[in-house]
Design an enzyme around this catalytic site. Structure first.
Site, PDB file in Angstrom:
ATOM      1  CD1 TRP A 148      -7.529  10.340   2.435  1.00 29.35           C
ATOM      2  CD2 TRP A 148      -7.103   8.157   2.576  1.00 29.35           C
ATOM      3  NE1 TRP A 148      -6.276   9.772   2.768  1.00 29.35           N
ATOM      4  CE2 TRP A 148      -6.043   8.694   3.291  1.00 29.35           C
ATOM      5  CE3 TRP A 148      -7.397   6.776   3.247  1.00 29.35           C
ATOM      6  CZ2 TRP A 148      -4.693   8.008   3.725  1.00 29.35           C
ATOM      7  CZ3 TRP A 148      -6.146   6.267   3.515  1.00 29.35           C
ATOM      8  CH2 TRP A 148      -4.928   6.538   3.772  1.00 29.35           C
ATOM      9  CG  ASN A 163      -1.230   6.832   2.947  1.00 32.23           C
ATOM     10  OD1 ASN A 163      -0.942   5.903   3.428  1.00 32.23           O
ATOM     11  ND2 ASN A 163      -1.431   7.906   3.472  1.00 32.23           N
ATOM     12  CG  ASP A 164      -0.409  11.277   2.854  1.00 35.19           C
ATOM     13  OD1 ASP A 164      -1.443  10.695   2.398  1.00 35.19           O
ATOM     14  OD2 ASP A 164      -0.437  12.015   4.007  1.00 35.19           O
ATOM     15  CD1 TRP A 209      -0.836   2.139   2.341  1.00 36.95           C
ATOM     16  CD2 TRP A 209      -2.593   1.711   1.247  1.00 36.95           C
ATOM     17  NE1 TRP A 209      -1.713   3.376   2.634  1.00 36.95           N
ATOM     18  CE2 TRP A 209      -2.908   3.066   1.815  1.00 36.95           C
ATOM     19  CE3 TRP A 209      -3.739   1.357   0.507  1.00 36.95           C
ATOM     20  CZ2 TRP A 209      -4.030   3.769   1.678  1.00 36.95           C
ATOM     21  CZ3 TRP A 209      -4.961   2.072   0.554  1.00 36.95           C
ATOM     22  CH2 TRP A 209      -5.065   3.356   0.817  1.00 36.95           C
ATOM     23  CG  ASP A 231       0.421  15.123   7.826  1.00 36.67           C
ATOM     24  OD1 ASP A 231       0.785  13.971   8.342  1.00 36.67           O
ATOM     25  OD2 ASP A 231      -0.836  15.479   7.334  1.00 36.67           O
TER      26      ASP A 231
END
Ligand code: FRU
Length: 506
Positions: A312, A42-43, A40, A174
């Site tokens: 998402w 994501n960002d 997987w 973040d």
């Protein structure tokens, strides 16, 4: 790296990805969009230029194709298109990052030549009455040589106690770090403020390890979604630009849509208060699949943006099932034009172009037409669309993409409404999530320029030199490679088309 100690969790991830990557066929990946080594993604994280190469880290779960406690995956590239996977950089192995993992963050080269990763540790801070863990987000550091990274013994380096009173310790994440000209450091971090909506806070530091709270730069105040994620603040073309990714948005015309979105605020930092005075606010990308942007200042002065090409709310089954999930959008060069953020695929993409095909002055009417050699799924397509007769503008122009007897996606322009609409309703997706999006084209011109970049399972559209962008992933089988054009009314079309070839890592 000298003295580097690999934790069990990191060693396990590294040996797993090395074994499992062999089961992924290169041709099942996109041609030039970065995908996770396995599992997987994501960002994008830690986007940096270091020792002659671009480094891009990413939110990563090697063992699953769904989100799970986060590691940092790692890839390097000379041109931002040919990526070489390196070993997993961070694994959740410390009390302060073991619960949710190593969340998003950024990177910077330190004066001693090491690369610093600044990330959010999602750790546990006690339990609720029902026994479920309470998450605690703090900012942490890891230092390395570009391959191995040692977590700093003084972690966490920033915790929520330094935030304005009433800010949340569960939603504080973040960090995006940069160095000022005087050698000191700044970082913007997303936080949930006392009003329970997003705020972007600025910290300062002399050495990148010891930080003090400076101020709140921008407050959502419940206007654009609730919590804001993944902030980035930079100056560009005489403006100060803040990029954030808001969660739980509500729609506003064709500008913002429900769910997780992106927001660009162009303005200027007030000299006295240090707060961002807002001049224009807009979505960064109007498609379905674009989130968690991060930028870098390239050595040649370009401000380059990357983003997760996903949504998402649509993470189930958007592409055929496989051992990897998630991809990054094509890196984009940014500029500010008339107070708006403009984006354009990095110029390096032009180096992948082959077999130019031109069609000039083609009259397009109701019956869809196919033009010689204009087809394919890994394509750079430049279109100029205008009325055949200025006095008599067309009502609607449609580009049909990734098409066969059964499937297609479409890009549809209606000059009378000034809207551009993208649809993947018939692209082969079996899930009921959002399949079409619309955006306004400023000025609603009858002449429209489109650049459409296709790469196996994605479509990225850039409107009138990049004043708007729309990005969508498509699950369509690769044999659907027809491209056709149709029009309500009569339009003139110029087409410049290239195949894009696989980038070479040399
Ligand atoms: C954004 C995000 C970040 C967080 C990360 C966790 O997509 O929610 O705010 O750091 O993903 O994977």
């Amino acid at each position: 790296m000298n003295g580097f100690v690999e934790s069990d969790a990191l060693a396990k991830a590294r040996s797993y990805e090395e074994r499992m990557e062999a089961f992924i066929d290169r041709k099942d990946r996109p041609c030039f969009h970065l995908t996770p080594r396995v599992g997987w993604m994501n960002d994008p994280n830690g986007f940096a230029y270091y020792k002659g190469e671009y480094h891009l880290f990413y939110q990563y779960s090697p063992y699953t194709t769904t989100w799970a406690p986060m590691h940092w995956g790692h890839a390097v590239s000379k041109d931002l298109l040919a990526w070489r996977h390196l070993s997993c950089a961070l694994a959740p192995d410390m009390p302060y990052d073991k619960l949710g993992g190593c969340f998003s963050g950024s990177a910077i080269e330190l004066p001693d030549g090491h690369l610093l990763l600044m990330y959010t540790g999602a750790g546990e801070n006690g339990r609720r009455k029902d026994g479920s863990p309470i998450e605690h987000q703090t900012q942490c550091a890891a230092v390395g040589d570009g391959e191995d990274f040692q977590k700093y013994e003084g972690n966490p380096i920033i915790d929520a106690s330094s935030l304005p009173e009433g800010s949340s310790a569960e939603n504080f994440r973040d960090p995006k770090i940069w160095r000022e000209e005087d050698g000191t450091y700044r970082a913007v971090i997303a936080s949930m403020g006392p009003d329970k909506s997003g705020q972007i806070v600025l910290y300062r530091s002399d050495d990148a390890f010891s930080w003090t709270f400076d101020r709140v730069v921008s407050r959502n105040s419940w206007r654009y979604g609730i919590m804001w994620e993944c902030p980035d603040l930079f100056s560009l073309d005489g403006k100060d630009v803040l990029l954030v990714s808001p969660q739980d948005m509500l729609p506003e015309g064709h500008e913002f849509y429900s769910g997780n979105g992106t927001l660009c605020i162009v303005g200027h930092l007030d000299e006295e208060t240090g707060e961002l005075v807002e001049e224009t606010l807009a979505s960064i990308d109007h498609g379905t699949d674009f989130y968690a942007t991060q930028t870098l200042l390239a050595p040649d002065g370009r401000r380059i943006m990357v983003a997760w090409m996903q949504n998402w709310d649509a993470i189930a089954g958007s592409i055929p099932p496989q051992r990897w999930f998630g991809q990054m959008a094509t890196p984009r060069e940014l500029s500010v034009r008339d107070g708006r953020l403009c984006q354009w695929p990095i110029r390096e993409l032009e180096g992948l172009r082959r077999n130019r095909v031109d069609h000039r002055g083609v009259v397009v009417t109701r019956k869809p037409i196919e033009l010689g050699s204009v087809r394919g799924r890994v394509v750079d397509l430049l279109l100029d669309i205008r009325p055949e007769d200025e006095e008599n503008p067309y009502q609607e122009f449609v580009v049909w993409l990734a098409q066969n007897e059964r499937f297609h996606s479409s890009v549809r322009y209606r000059p009378e409404h000034g809207t551009l609409e993208m649809s993947r309703i018939h692209a082969g997706c079996r899930r009921a999530y959002v399949h079409h999006r619309k955006c306004d084209v400023p000025g609603a011109p009858t002449e429209l320029n489109l650049r459409i970049v296709l790469d196996n399972h994605s479509i990225e559209v850039f409107v009138n030199g990049g004043i708007q962008a729309l990005t969508m992933t498509i699950p369509t089988e690769l044999s659907a490679e027809r491209i056709t054009f149709s029009c309500r009314g009569r339009a003139m079309l110029d087409v410049e088309k290239y195949e894009l070839v696989e980038p070479k890592d040399d």
